[in-house]
Design a protein around this motif. Sequence first.
Motif, PDB file in Angstrom:
ATOM      1  N   GLN A  12      -1.112 128.968 -31.120  1.00 28.28           N
ATOM      2  CA  GLN A  12      -0.022 128.591 -30.238  1.00 28.28           C
ATOM      3  C   GLN A  12       1.323 128.688 -30.959  1.00 28.28           C
ATOM      4  OE1 GLN A  12      -0.688 124.876 -28.312  1.00 28.28           O
ATOM      5  NE2 GLN A  12      -2.764 125.384 -27.780  1.00 28.28           N
ATOM      6  N   ASN A  13       1.321 128.424 -32.244  1.00 28.92           N
ATOM      7  CA  ASN A  13       2.532 128.468 -33.048  1.00 28.92           C
ATOM      8  C   ASN A  13       2.243 129.246 -34.330  1.00 28.92           C
ATOM      9  OD1 ASN A  13       4.510 126.755 -31.645  1.00 28.92           O
ATOM     10  ND2 ASN A  13       2.923 125.206 -31.876  1.00 28.92           N
TER      11      ASN A  13
ATOM     12  N   SER B 282      -2.004 124.051 -37.006  1.00 25.28           N
ATOM     13  CA  SER B 282      -2.259 124.675 -35.699  1.00 25.28           C
ATOM     14  C   SER B 282      -2.214 123.594 -34.623  1.00 25.28           C
ATOM     15  CB  SER B 282      -3.629 125.353 -35.688  1.00 25.28           C
ATOM     16  OG  SER B 282      -3.689 126.347 -36.666  1.00 25.28           O
TER      17      SER B 282
ATOM     18  N   LYS C 145       3.677 123.062 -28.582  1.00 28.42           N
ATOM     19  CA  LYS C 145       4.455 124.234 -28.964  1.00 28.42           C
ATOM     20  C   LYS C 145       5.910 123.791 -29.038  1.00 28.42           C
ATOM     21  CE  LYS C 145       4.928 129.080 -28.054  1.00 28.42           C
ATOM     22  NZ  LYS C 145       4.348 130.229 -27.402  1.00 28.42           N
TER      23      LYS C 145
ATOM     24  N   GLU D  75       9.931 124.512 -31.248  1.00 28.71           N
ATOM     25  CA  GLU D  75      10.732 125.296 -32.182  1.00 28.71           C
ATOM     26  C   GLU D  75      10.992 124.504 -33.464  1.00 28.71           C
ATOM     27  OE1 GLU D  75      15.189 127.240 -32.481  1.00 28.71           O
ATOM     28  OE2 GLU D  75      14.327 126.906 -30.513  1.00 28.71           O
TER      29      GLU D  75
END
Length: 141
Positions: free
Chosen positions: A39-40, A91, A95, A97
């Motif tokens: 996901q990231n 992980s 999600k 930034e």
Amino acid sequence: MRKLFLIAVSIVFCLGLVVTSTHSAKLNNAFTSVVAQPQNPELDFTIVNKTGYDVKALYIGASGTGDWTKDDEVLKGRAFPNGKSYDIKFSPRAKAEKWDIMVDWADGSGKEEWLNLKLTEITKVTLIYDKEKDQTKAIIE
């Protein structure tokens, strides 16, 4: 007549196996592709403890959530003593930034937080303690 019946049953059985195995393969491929996609991407980093103190718990969570949960704790009972480094294989389900890091000291002296970190741009975080200023800092690389 009996031979014709057995041949028909055999054909139906074989077709059933083909359909079942094809359907099963499609399900397995769909499941694998969902699990395999991070996901990231590229959130892994190394954290180094050069504070002079042991860390009891290390939390990493999405910025702006305002709270820390058990799911955010990455050591999962493992020790993180002074002078050691720890490779974070990260992980998360969320999600985001930017991410926040919090440490909980083993000596019970409280917690420290570092906020709004772009983990995609970070390879190493070194925690240090400045006794003169009574301040813990994170050196970001």
